[in-house]
Motif scaffolding. Structure first.
Motif, PDB file in Angstrom:
ATOM      1  N   ALA A 194       0.850  -1.198   0.000  1.00  0.00           N
ATOM      2  CA  ALA A 194       0.000   0.000   0.000  1.00  0.00           C
ATOM      3  C   ALA A 194       0.882   1.243   0.000  1.00  0.00           C
ATOM      4  N   LEU A 195       0.511   2.199  -0.819  1.00  0.00           N
ATOM      5  CA  LEU A 195       1.084   3.540  -0.739  1.00  0.00           C
ATOM      6  C   LEU A 195       0.287   4.286   0.317  1.00  0.00           C
ATOM      7  N   ILE A 196       0.984   4.908   1.260  1.00  0.00           N
ATOM      8  CA  ILE A 196       0.341   5.768   2.254  1.00  0.00           C
ATOM      9  C   ILE A 196       0.873   7.175   2.021  1.00  0.00           C
ATOM     10  N   SER A 197       0.005   8.062   1.583  1.00  0.00           N
ATOM     11  CA  SER A 197       0.352   9.447   1.292  1.00  0.00           C
ATOM     12  C   SER A 197      -0.101  10.318   2.456  1.00  0.00           C
ATOM     13  N   GLY A 236      -2.304  -3.671  -9.112  1.00  0.00           N
ATOM     14  CA  GLY A 236      -3.125  -4.352  -8.109  1.00  0.00           C
ATOM     15  C   GLY A 236      -2.840  -3.957  -6.682  1.00  0.00           C
ATOM     16  N   GLY A 237      -2.079  -2.881  -6.480  1.00  0.00           N
ATOM     17  CA  GLY A 237      -1.765  -2.412  -5.137  1.00  0.00           C
ATOM     18  C   GLY A 237      -2.851  -1.523  -4.555  1.00  0.00           C
ATOM     19  N   THR A 238      -2.633  -1.094  -3.336  1.00  0.00           N
ATOM     20  CA  THR A 238      -3.595  -0.299  -2.571  1.00  0.00           C
ATOM     21  C   THR A 238      -3.065   1.120  -2.395  1.00  0.00           C
ATOM     22  N   VAL A 239      -3.956   2.097  -2.497  1.00  0.00           N
ATOM     23  CA  VAL A 239      -3.586   3.499  -2.310  1.00  0.00           C
ATOM     24  C   VAL A 239      -4.400   4.069  -1.155  1.00  0.00           C
ATOM     25  N   ILE A 240      -3.676   4.617  -0.180  1.00  0.00           N
ATOM     26  CA  ILE A 240      -4.314   5.188   1.004  1.00  0.00           C
ATOM     27  C   ILE A 240      -3.933   6.664   1.115  1.00  0.00           C
ATOM     28  N   LEU A 241      -4.932   7.505   1.159  1.00  0.00           N
ATOM     29  CA  LEU A 241      -4.754   8.940   1.330  1.00  0.00           C
ATOM     30  C   LEU A 241      -4.987   9.275   2.799  1.00  0.00           C
ATOM     31  N   VAL A 242      -4.044   9.971   3.397  1.00  0.00           N
ATOM     32  CA  VAL A 242      -4.184  10.397   4.788  1.00  0.00           C
ATOM     33  C   VAL A 242      -4.176  11.913   4.819  1.00  0.00           C
ATOM     34  N   THR A 243      -5.173  12.481   5.463  1.00  0.00           N
ATOM     35  CA  THR A 243      -5.210  13.926   5.678  1.00  0.00           C
ATOM     36  C   THR A 243      -5.419  14.177   7.170  1.00  0.00           C
ATOM     37  N   ALA A 254      -6.453  14.361  -5.822  1.00  0.00           N
ATOM     38  CA  ALA A 254      -7.908  14.136  -5.861  1.00  0.00           C
ATOM     39  C   ALA A 254      -8.311  13.229  -7.012  1.00  0.00           C
ATOM     40  N   ALA A 255      -7.536  13.253  -8.096  1.00  0.00           N
ATOM     41  CA  ALA A 255      -7.855  12.436  -9.280  1.00  0.00           C
ATOM     42  C   ALA A 255      -7.464  10.976  -9.121  1.00  0.00           C
ATOM     43  N   LEU A 256      -6.714  10.641  -8.080  1.00  0.00           N
ATOM     44  CA  LEU A 256      -6.257   9.261  -7.897  1.00  0.00           C
ATOM     45  C   LEU A 256      -7.403   8.345  -7.489  1.00  0.00           C
ATOM     46  N   GLU A 257      -7.267   7.086  -7.843  1.00  0.00           N
ATOM     47  CA  GLU A 257      -8.218   6.059  -7.406  1.00  0.00           C
ATOM     48  C   GLU A 257      -7.762   5.576  -6.034  1.00  0.00           C
ATOM     49  N   VAL A 258      -8.334   6.161  -4.991  1.00  0.00           N
ATOM     50  CA  VAL A 258      -7.929   5.889  -3.617  1.00  0.00           C
ATOM     51  C   VAL A 258      -8.800   4.781  -3.044  1.00  0.00           C
TER      52      VAL A 258
END
Length: 190
Positions: A10-13, A48-55, A93-97
């Protein structure tokens, strides 16, 4: 040998939002951090990975914000953070999170469902990007390490308030908690 298996990664931004990306940063600009994060997210997601947005976010009265006596307290506007301060840049915002975590501390693990979301998805490796290197990003890396995740810190997809702060974290602290790599290495997965 590859750095990670996309299906268990997972990417954690961390904290790519208005009132943070608008600050003076070093050694990398907010735009560079945003662009590198978006490139990693798109590549990981396509594999096939996971994307996680943290604010970070607080109630209008900041009752959920840490309020301990410190020498340099955080200062927030009265009545809560304005909408523009909470907005994420268009590239993010355009990313598939897959997951959006709102945190109230530096670490994206503390008081959130981060660990639950990662474990339920079978994630064993996390890639960290964001702002600020030695605050929210480092705190999250420390907790990811303590939770037994393999951690990759992307040096040119994070930044902070001075080049010295960034260098200290990337050269002295993060190598003990993670593998520190550049965006190009993440994109080539080598």
């Amino acid at each position: 040998m590859s750095l990670y298996d996309p299906k268990t990664t997972a990417l954690i931004s961390i904290d790519l939002q208005g009132f943070i990306v608008s600050r003076q940063l070093a050694p990398h600009s907010a735009q560079q951090v945003i662009e590198n994060t978006a490139a990693i997210a798109k590549k990981l997601k396509s594999e096939g990975g996971t994307v996680i947005l943290v604010t970070v976010g607080f109630s209008p009265d900041y009752a959920d914000a840490v309020n301990q006596p410190v020498d340099e307290p955080a200062v927030f506007p009265e009545g809560g953070l304005p909408t523009a301060a909470l907005a994420v840049p268009s590239e993010i915002a355009a990313l598939e999170v897959d997951v959006h975590i709102v945190k109230h501390q530096w670490s994206a693990f503390y008081g959130t469902e981060m660990d639950l979301q990662l474990r339920r998805r079978g994630i064993t490796t996390v890639i960290l990007t964001g702002i600020a290197t030695n605050f929210g990003v480092e705190a999250t890396i420390r907790d990811a390490y303590a939770h037994n995740y393999a951690v990759i810190a992307v040096e040119d997809a994070m930044s902070t308030f001075t080049a010295d702060m960034h260098s200290l974290a990337c050269e002295r602290i993060l190598p003990r908690l993670s593998r520190v790599r550049k965006t190009a290495e993440i994109l080539s997965n080598g």
